[in-house]
Design an enzyme around this catalytic site. Structure first.
Site, short mmCIF file in Angstrom:
data_model
loop_
_atom_site.label_atom_id
_atom_site.label_comp_id
_atom_site.label_asym_id
_atom_site.label_seq_id
_atom_site.Cartn_x
_atom_site.Cartn_y
_atom_site.Cartn_z
N GLU A 94 0.65 -1.34 0.04
CA GLU A 94 -0.02 0.19 -0.08
C GLU A 94 1.03 1.15 0.05
O GLU A 94 0.62 2.20 -0.75
CB GLU A 94 -0.78 0.02 1.11
CG GLU A 94 -1.89 -1.07 1.28
CD GLU A 94 -1.43 -2.37 2.07
OE1 GLU A 94 -0.23 -2.71 1.88
OE2 GLU A 94 -2.09 -3.11 2.90
N THR A 119 20.35 -37.31 1.30
CA THR A 119 20.00 -36.80 -0.19
C THR A 119 20.98 -35.80 -0.48
O THR A 119 21.63 -36.13 -1.69
CB THR A 119 18.41 -36.23 -0.08
OG1 THR A 119 17.53 -37.35 -0.08
CG2 THR A 119 18.43 -35.47 -1.43
N GLY A 156 14.39 -38.10 0.19
CA GLY A 156 14.06 -39.61 -0.23
C GLY A 156 12.79 -40.16 0.21
O GLY A 156 12.22 -39.48 1.16
N GLY A 157 12.64 -41.57 0.21
CA GLY A 157 11.45 -42.15 0.60
C GLY A 157 11.40 -42.27 2.36
O GLY A 157 10.10 -42.29 2.58
N THR A 158 12.51 -42.26 2.93
CA THR A 158 12.60 -42.32 4.28
C THR A 158 11.86 -41.23 4.99
O THR A 158 11.14 -41.40 5.92
CB THR A 158 14.06 -42.75 4.86
OG1 THR A 158 14.61 -43.64 4.16
CG2 THR A 158 14.03 -43.04 6.09
N LEU A 159 12.32 -40.04 4.49
CA LEU A 159 11.56 -38.98 5.16
C LEU A 159 10.35 -38.70 4.47
O LEU A 159 9.22 -38.29 5.54
CB LEU A 159 12.57 -37.62 4.70
CG LEU A 159 11.98 -36.41 5.67
CD1 LEU A 159 12.44 -36.41 7.01
CD2 LEU A 159 12.68 -35.11 4.90
N1 LIG Z 1 12.73 -39.23 -6.54
C1 LIG Z 1 12.75 -38.09 -5.64
O1 LIG Z 1 11.69 -37.23 -6.03
C2 LIG Z 1 13.74 -38.10 -4.77
C3 LIG Z 1 13.80 -36.81 -4.08
C4 LIG Z 1 14.79 -36.73 -3.37
C5 LIG Z 1 15.96 -37.47 -3.15
N2 LIG Z 1 15.65 -38.83 -3.83
C6 LIG Z 1 16.48 -39.90 -3.59
O2 LIG Z 1 16.30 -40.24 -2.28
C7 LIG Z 1 17.40 -41.39 -2.19
C8 LIG Z 1 17.61 -41.36 -0.72
O3 LIG Z 1 16.70 -41.70 -0.09
P1 LIG Z 1 16.29 -42.15 1.38
O4 LIG Z 1 15.14 -42.77 1.76
O5 LIG Z 1 17.40 -43.21 1.43
O6 LIG Z 1 16.89 -41.14 2.29
P2 LIG Z 1 16.25 -39.71 2.80
O7 LIG Z 1 14.81 -39.73 3.18
O8 LIG Z 1 16.59 -38.58 1.90
O9 LIG Z 1 16.96 -39.34 4.13
C9 LIG Z 1 16.92 -40.53 4.91
C10 LIG Z 1 17.50 -39.95 6.37
O10 LIG Z 1 16.70 -39.15 7.08
C11 LIG Z 1 16.57 -39.54 8.58
N3 LIG Z 1 15.38 -39.99 9.03
C12 LIG Z 1 14.88 -41.07 8.59
N4 LIG Z 1 13.64 -41.33 9.42
C13 LIG Z 1 13.51 -40.39 10.04
C14 LIG Z 1 12.37 -40.13 10.87
N5 LIG Z 1 11.55 -40.94 11.21
N6 LIG Z 1 12.66 -39.14 11.74
C15 LIG Z 1 13.90 -38.26 11.49
N7 LIG Z 1 14.62 -38.58 10.51
C16 LIG Z 1 14.71 -39.62 9.80
C17 LIG Z 1 17.80 -40.62 8.79
O11 LIG Z 1 18.88 -39.92 9.14
P3 LIG Z 1 19.67 -40.83 10.24
O12 LIG Z 1 19.90 -41.95 9.74
O13 LIG Z 1 20.93 -39.92 10.42
O14 LIG Z 1 18.51 -40.61 11.45
C18 LIG Z 1 17.93 -41.05 7.40
O15 LIG Z 1 18.99 -41.59 6.90
C19 LIG Z 1 18.38 -40.75 -2.91
O16 LIG Z 1 18.97 -41.63 -3.67
C20 LIG Z 1 18.06 -39.44 -3.76
O17 LIG Z 1 18.40 -39.31 -4.96
C21 LIG Z 1 14.67 -38.97 -4.68
#
Ligand SMILES: NC(=O)c1ccc[n+]([C@@H]2O[C@H](COP(=O)([O-])OP(=O)(O)OC[C@H]3O[C@@H](n4cnc5c(N)ncnc54)[C@H](OP(=O)(O)O)[C@@H]3O)[C@@H](O)[C@H]2O)c1
Length: 350
Positions: A51, A195, A287-290
């Protein structure tokens, strides 16, 4: 007519998206004889409001001028003076705004009443697109927590990346562009040290010639990041969340010690902390974990699944690492992106 000019104000507000937090993004246009004669947007917290910028473009007491503003004008001193006073002093005849500011300080002082007391015609005219635009600001104002949007690109068999070897780019350029638009609109990008170490991503905005650095939050429980990671130079600033007592410093970063919960970092505490930093909108790329953990803990407001017509090997990383993570009421919409598809899932608040 009100809707047309308020949508023009919304276009102005969008210019500030991703830069204004903790302030709301606001846009405004001045109209005389059915024509827009000036337009302005709030660009960044601590700088003049839309504004105020608009009024500098119109002579005082100009007859027949209406101001169309996306949000109710503010009526209190923050880092800048109240817009209501500036509007009154400028001799504006009419104000039309679309969204009532949920900030209790603004609500208490009643901007409309103040303007009307000075003979200004005031109309509150809600517009759906603008109500949607202020969803995050409104949620943050009430809860002091951000809205969380998560993206993941997956193959038809639910895989997101190879467990070993080279990084794979799954989605097409249309989805890539969408990702960069979403990064631009968010206040902060959230990722993991895993990641970052596997992909060495830039996590900035690259749209055409435009390059923009964003604040990035990194979950790095054990402080394992490599100081040479490119993200430290491509991010505007890094917030590194950890659970480690070690003395470490990373370039261009602030470290935040977080509590553990059930052997992992307390993600709820991380999200809450990001709200405390003033961020309204968190965009997650990891990644899939987060991805699975955030859904499991019901911390996600919107999910974008990029569905890619390919298959990765059986032992590739899965997007879905726990069962039942989508067992929650939601609406879904589908968007064709060339040969990819984006499914947008909006989760109902508990
Ligand atoms: N396709 C896509 O859209 C996309 C996007 C990004 C990345 N990626 C790929 O994803 C891959 C990695 O995936 P990822 O599943 O192995 O790893 P991620 O989800 O990126 O990270 C995993 C980390 O997050 C932490 N974590 C896990 N669970 C948790 C929870 N409940 N609370 C808090 N922190 C937690 C852990 O760290 P700590 O072990 O230290 O606790 C774990 O090592 C890579 O290869 C990358 O290229 C794909």
């Amino acid at each position: 007519m009100h809707k047309k000019f308020l949508l023009a104000a919304l276009e102005q507000a969008r210019i500030g998206q991703g830069h204004c937090a903790p302030n709301p993004c606001v846009g405004a246009v001045a109209v005389q004889n059915g024509t827009i004669i000036a337009q302005a947007s709030h660009r960044c917290a601590g700088t003049p409001h839309a504004e105020q910028l608009l009024l500098t473009q119109i002579p005082p007491k100009m007859p027949g001028v209406s101001l169309y503003i996306s949000l109710e004008p503010c009526n209190h001193w923050g880092r800048t003076p109240p817009c209501v006073d500036a509007i009154i002093n400028h001799g504006v005849e009419e104000v039309v705004f679309a969204y009532l500011d949920p900030n209790p300080v603004v609500a208490k002082n009643n901007s409309s009443e103040k303007l009307r007391a000075h003979g200004i015609k005031v109309t509150h005219y809600p517009v759906d697109e603008i109500t949607e635009f202020y969803k995050s600001y409104s949620y943050w104002t009430v809860t002091k927590r951000p809205r969380v949007t998560v993206k993941i690109a997956q193959t038809l068999n639910g895989k997101i990346g190879r467990s070993v070897g080279e990084r794979v780019i799954l989605s097409n350029t249309l989805c890539e562009e969408f990702t960069h638009q979403m990064r631009a609109a968010a206040d902060v990008i959230l990722t993991t040290a895993k990641t970052v170490s596997l992909d060495n991503p830039k996590m900035n905005v690259r749209l055409g010639q435009e390059k923009q650095a964003k604040p990035v939050a990194i979950i790095d429980r054990q402080l394992s990041l490599d100081q040479q990671s490119i993200i430290f130079s491509t991010a505007a600033h890094c917030h590194v969340y950890h659970c480690n007592e070690r003395e470490v410093s990373y370039p261009n970063s602030t470290l935040h010690f977080m509590p553990m919960k059930n052997g992992v970092m307390d993600l709820d505490a991380v999200i809450s902390h990001l709200g405390g930093l003033g961020y309204h909108d968190v965009w997650v790329e990891a990644g899939g974990t987060l991805f699975s953990a955030l859904h499991q803990e019901r911390l996600v407001h919107r999910t974008y699944l990029y569905i890619v017509p390919s298959i990765l090997e059986h032992d590739a990383i899965s997007a879905y690492q726990q069962s039942g993570i989508f067992d929650r009421t939601h609406t879904i919409s589908w968007h064709a992106m060339g040969d990819n598809m984006i499914a947008c899932l909006d989760w109902q608040e508990d």
